[in-house]
Design a protein around this motif. Structure first.
Motif, PDB file in Angstrom:
ATOM      1  N   ARG A 140     -10.664  -1.455   6.077  1.00 47.20           N
ATOM      2  CA  ARG A 140      -8.548  -1.586   6.005  1.00 47.20           C
ATOM      3  C   ARG A 140      -8.393  -0.654   5.260  1.00 47.20           C
ATOM      4  O   ARG A 140      -7.759   0.083   3.940  1.00 47.20           O
TER       5      ARG A 140
ATOM      6  N   ARG B 262      -5.597   5.569  -5.203  1.00 48.32           N
ATOM      7  CA  ARG B 262      -6.290   4.481  -4.997  1.00 48.32           C
ATOM      8  C   ARG B 262      -7.403   4.122  -4.540  1.00 48.32           C
ATOM      9  O   ARG B 262      -8.959   3.218  -5.048  1.00 48.32           O
ATOM     10  N   MET B 263      -7.734   4.112  -3.165  1.00 47.55           N
ATOM     11  CA  MET B 263      -8.350   4.074  -1.819  1.00 47.55           C
ATOM     12  C   MET B 263      -9.578   5.162  -2.600  1.00 47.55           C
ATOM     13  O   MET B 263     -11.066   4.278  -1.993  1.00 47.55           O
TER      14      MET B 263
ATOM     15  N   ARG C 159       1.774   5.922  -7.836  1.00 44.64           N
ATOM     16  CA  ARG C 159       0.813   6.022  -7.209  1.00 44.64           C
ATOM     17  C   ARG C 159       1.403   5.715  -5.722  1.00 44.64           C
ATOM     18  O   ARG C 159       1.312   4.520  -5.969  1.00 44.64           O
ATOM     19  N   SER C 160       0.877   5.738  -4.732  1.00 42.44           N
ATOM     20  CA  SER C 160       0.775   5.307  -3.645  1.00 42.44           C
ATOM     21  C   SER C 160       0.457   5.949  -2.038  1.00 42.44           C
ATOM     22  O   SER C 160      -0.147   7.157  -2.208  1.00 42.44           O
ATOM     23  N   ASP C 161       0.579   4.665  -1.721  1.00 41.55           N
ATOM     24  CA  ASP C 161       0.165   6.020  -0.235  1.00 41.55           C
ATOM     25  C   ASP C 161       1.537   6.352   1.093  1.00 41.55           C
ATOM     26  O   ASP C 161       2.915   6.567   0.258  1.00 41.55           O
TER      27      ASP C 161
ATOM     28  N   ILE D 238       6.001   3.321   3.292  1.00 38.54           N
ATOM     29  CA  ILE D 238       6.352   2.574   2.287  1.00 38.54           C
ATOM     30  C   ILE D 238       7.553   2.589   1.926  1.00 38.54           C
ATOM     31  O   ILE D 238       8.204   3.877   0.754  1.00 38.54           O
TER      32      ILE D 238
ATOM     33  N   HIS E 133      11.279  -2.270  -2.169  1.00 34.54           N
ATOM     34  CA  HIS E 133      10.057  -3.125  -2.819  1.00 34.54           C
ATOM     35  C   HIS E 133      10.655  -3.745  -3.435  1.00 34.54           C
ATOM     36  O   HIS E 133      11.390  -4.727  -3.455  1.00 34.54           O
TER      37      HIS E 133
ATOM     38  N   THR F 141      -2.409  -6.177  -9.046  1.00 23.88           N
ATOM     39  CA  THR F 141      -2.642  -4.640  -8.176  1.00 23.88           C
ATOM     40  C   THR F 141      -4.323  -4.388  -9.382  1.00 23.88           C
ATOM     41  O   THR F 141      -5.062  -3.159  -8.461  1.00 23.88           O
ATOM     42  N   HIS F 142      -4.101  -4.329 -10.371  1.00 24.81           N
ATOM     43  CA  HIS F 142      -4.066  -3.670 -11.373  1.00 24.81           C
ATOM     44  C   HIS F 142      -4.928  -4.365 -12.737  1.00 24.81           C
ATOM     45  O   HIS F 142      -5.460  -4.484 -13.826  1.00 24.81           O
TER      46      HIS F 142
ATOM     47  N   ARG G  31      -3.423   7.901   3.272  1.00 25.87           N
ATOM     48  CA  ARG G  31      -3.404   6.350   1.515  1.00 25.87           C
ATOM     49  C   ARG G  31      -4.062   7.630   0.569  1.00 25.87           C
ATOM     50  O   ARG G  31      -4.382   9.228   0.038  1.00 25.87           O
TER      51      ARG G  31
ATOM     52  N   SER H 271       2.041  -6.113  -5.011  1.00 27.49           N
ATOM     53  CA  SER H 271       1.640  -4.264  -4.260  1.00 27.49           C
ATOM     54  C   SER H 271       1.151  -4.805  -2.869  1.00 27.49           C
ATOM     55  O   SER H 271       0.455  -6.377  -3.191  1.00 27.49           O
ATOM     56  N   ALA H 272       0.662  -3.923  -1.935  1.00 29.76           N
ATOM     57  CA  ALA H 272       0.054  -4.530  -0.418  1.00 29.76           C
ATOM     58  C   ALA H 272      -1.344  -4.548  -0.716  1.00 29.76           C
ATOM     59  O   ALA H 272      -2.038  -5.066  -0.124  1.00 29.76           O
ATOM     60  N   ARG H 273      -1.629  -4.352  -2.420  1.00 28.29           N
ATOM     61  CA  ARG H 273      -3.622  -4.878  -2.625  1.00 28.29           C
ATOM     62  C   ARG H 273      -3.777  -6.181  -2.017  1.00 28.29           C
ATOM     63  O   ARG H 273      -4.631  -6.462  -1.595  1.00 28.29           O
TER      64      ARG H 273
HETATM   65  C1  EPS Z   1      -2.761  -0.488  -2.341  1.00 25.93           C
HETATM   66  C2  EPS Z   1      -3.037  -0.599  -3.278  1.00 25.93           C
HETATM   67  C3  EPS Z   1      -2.209  -0.260  -4.481  1.00 25.93           C
HETATM   68  C4  EPS Z   1      -1.256   0.951  -3.008  1.00 25.93           C
HETATM   69  C5  EPS Z   1      -0.616   0.498  -2.404  1.00 25.93           C
HETATM   70  C6  EPS Z   1      -1.863  -0.522  -1.253  1.00 25.93           C
HETATM   71  O1  EPS Z   1      -2.383   0.431  -5.154  1.00 25.93           O
HETATM   72  P1  EPS Z   1      -1.910   1.507  -6.548  1.00 25.93           P
HETATM   73  O2  EPS Z   1      -0.574   0.157  -6.893  1.00 25.93           O
HETATM   74  O3  EPS Z   1      -2.951   1.099  -7.741  1.00 25.93           O
HETATM   75  O4  EPS Z   1      -1.934   2.798  -6.517  1.00 25.93           O
HETATM   76  O5  EPS Z   1      -2.028   1.975  -3.650  1.00 25.93           O
HETATM   77  O6  EPS Z   1       0.498  -1.030  -2.008  1.00 25.93           O
HETATM   78  C7  EPS Z   1       1.959   0.158  -1.498  1.00 25.93           C
HETATM   79  C8  EPS Z   1       1.793   0.818  -0.963  1.00 25.93           C
HETATM   80  C9  EPS Z   1       2.921  -0.880  -1.800  1.00 25.93           C
HETATM   81  O7  EPS Z   1       3.736  -0.475  -1.505  1.00 25.93           O
HETATM   82  O8  EPS Z   1       2.532  -2.283  -3.155  1.00 25.93           O
HETATM   83  C10 EPS Z   1      -4.257  -1.403  -0.776  1.00 25.93           C
HETATM   84  O9  EPS Z   1      -4.904  -1.924  -1.678  1.00 25.93           O
HETATM   85  O10 EPS Z   1      -4.065  -1.250  -0.438  1.00 25.93           O
END
Ligand code: EPS
Length: 397
Positions: free
Chosen positions: A39, A48-49, A343-345, A319, A107, A9-10, A45, A129-131
């Motif tokens: 998506r 990150r988005m 950091r998350s949704d 989540i 998770h 993801t990073h 959200r 990660s759901a990324r």
């Molecule tokens: C996601 C990117 C991730 C998360 C999210 C989905 O980016 P970051 O960890 O940098 O904030 O925002 O992943 C999850 C919710 C999870 O539980 O893995 C994306 O691109 O959809």
């Protein structure tokens, strides 16, 4: 057709490699980017988005806008990599970077560190990660393009968020799913959308997260994809496995799904009537020499598509990352602690809807290629037309 994804993801980027696509399929990066943008939307959200604007670079398998028949490799760069170069460096020893020790319940963190012998939870969460689903959506966009060349159309929408549901009439409703494209939550009913936005806001304020259910509809799928002959060729099993592999998906239904188990068989099985007309709102199918008035089977009978629209529903749990963290233990000492706040949704159910569409498209494209073979679009089109003629069917339209 098979596909793989790679990437953290990073890390610098996500990758998808799709192998087995025929030659001659028209592919444009803008179309794949359109799917990636779908998506990224939603309400609730995370930040990150705001950083990412997912776009593919086509690295192989395409020349002058058409597939060559070789593997198609797609790259999606992570803009956030700029902020993680040191913490996610491929070389060096990570000196001075403290490990993450507090696993989030729900998770991959805890089972992941145990399984792979890690001490740092980040070594697990980066890939879990759901990324990663961005790469699936890019691969799925290729499958959709192939299917659309065969007149198969796919739409997806959100049926519920938390306890807020769209009215029952929108289940299996193609027009509703298409209309939902305009909704920020991919919900066909504006009233439900408004209530769901409030549900998400309340969850966010309470420091927690929200789940929901989604539905994918595929129209124009011919009968005979998949097979009853062996367990692993059954289309419903393949669809369910692929959709269940989505992060946070805890349930999958095809057609009436669980609700069918409490009804008598006389009210479950879709009766068949002579003549090619359907009285069904889900018109747009391959025109067969018979029709049905219902589609409780969700377009699959005996492990094969039956010519009715394919209906797949999935339940996404909330989540796991909570801004008001849940209780856990610290890796290694196993002493009580609170889960880390990554950091998350608050809610990613609309994104899940797009991911489910992609997984359904990948399974259907694979099953289609298995049935109609061929190395070029021309050859497959010819094989497919021959099959339809043989069973007395016509393509939609
Ligand atoms: C996601 C990117 C991730 C998360 C999210 C989905 O980016 P970051 O960890 O940098 O904030 O925002 O992943 C999850 C919710 C999870 O539980 O893995 C994306 O691109 O959809």
């Amino acid at each position: 057709m098979i596909f793989h994804t790679a990437g953290e993801t990073h890390g610098p980027a996500l990758l998808a490699v799709v192998e087995g696509l025929p030659a001659g399929l028209a592919v444009r990066a803008e179309i794949l980017n359109g799917e990636l943008a779908r998506r990224q939307t939603g309400h609730g959200r995370g930040d990150r988005m705001k950083i990412e604007r997912d776009e593919v670079e086509i690295l192989s398998g395409v020349r002058f806008g058409r597939t060559l028949g070789g593997p198609v490799a797609l790259l999606i760069r992570n803009r956030d990599w700029a902020n993680w170069r040191e913490k996610m460096a491929q070389d060096g020893k990570g000196e001075g970077i403290p490990p993450l020790l507090t696993a989030r319940p729900g998770h991959a963190d805890l089972a992941g560190v145990l399984k792979y012998g890690h001490k740092d939870v980040r070594n697990v969460l980066e890939r879990a990660s759901a990324r990663e689903t961005a790469a699936r959506v890019a691969a799925g966009a290729l499958a959709r393009l192939f299917l659309s060349g065969m007149d198969v159309r796919i739409a997806g929408h959100v049926l519920s968020i938390g306890s807020v549901r769209v009215p029952e009439e929108f289940r299996g409703n193609w027009d509703g799913a298409v209309r939902a494209e305009k909704s920020v939550l991919r919900m066909a009913d504006p009233g439900a959308e408004g209530r769901a936005i409030r549900w998400i806001d309340r969850a966010g304020k309470a420091g927690t997260s929200a789940g929901g259910t989604v539905e994918t509809i595929a129209k124009g799928v011919p009968p005979g994809l998949g097979s009853f002959a062996s367990w692993d060729r059954r289309l419903d099993g393949r669809l369910a496995g692929a959709v269940m592999s989505g992060p946070a998906v805890k349930g999958v239904e095809i057609g009436g799904g669980f609700s069918l188990s409490s009804l008598p068989g006389s009210r479950v099985h879709d009766e068949v009537f002579p003549g090619g007309k359907t009285g069904n709102s889900l018109r747009g199918n391959v025109a067969l020499p018979f029709h049905r008035k219902t589609n409780r089977g969700g377009g699959v009978e005996g492990g094969m598509s039956n010519g009715e629209p394919i209906l797949v529903r999935a339940a996404m749990k909330p989540i796991p990352t909570q801004s008001r963290p849940l209780r856990t233990v610290s890796v290694g000492t196993w002493k009580p602690d609170l889960a880390h706040r990554e950091r998350s949704d608050v809610c990613a159910v609309p994104a899940c809807s797009v991911v489910v569409e992609a997984m359904v498209a990948l399974v259907l494209a694979d099953a289609f290629l298995e049935k109609f073979g061929g190395d070029s679009m021309k050859e497959i089109t010819y094989n497919y037309a021959g099959y339809l003629r043989g069973i007395g069917a016509r393509k939609p339209g």
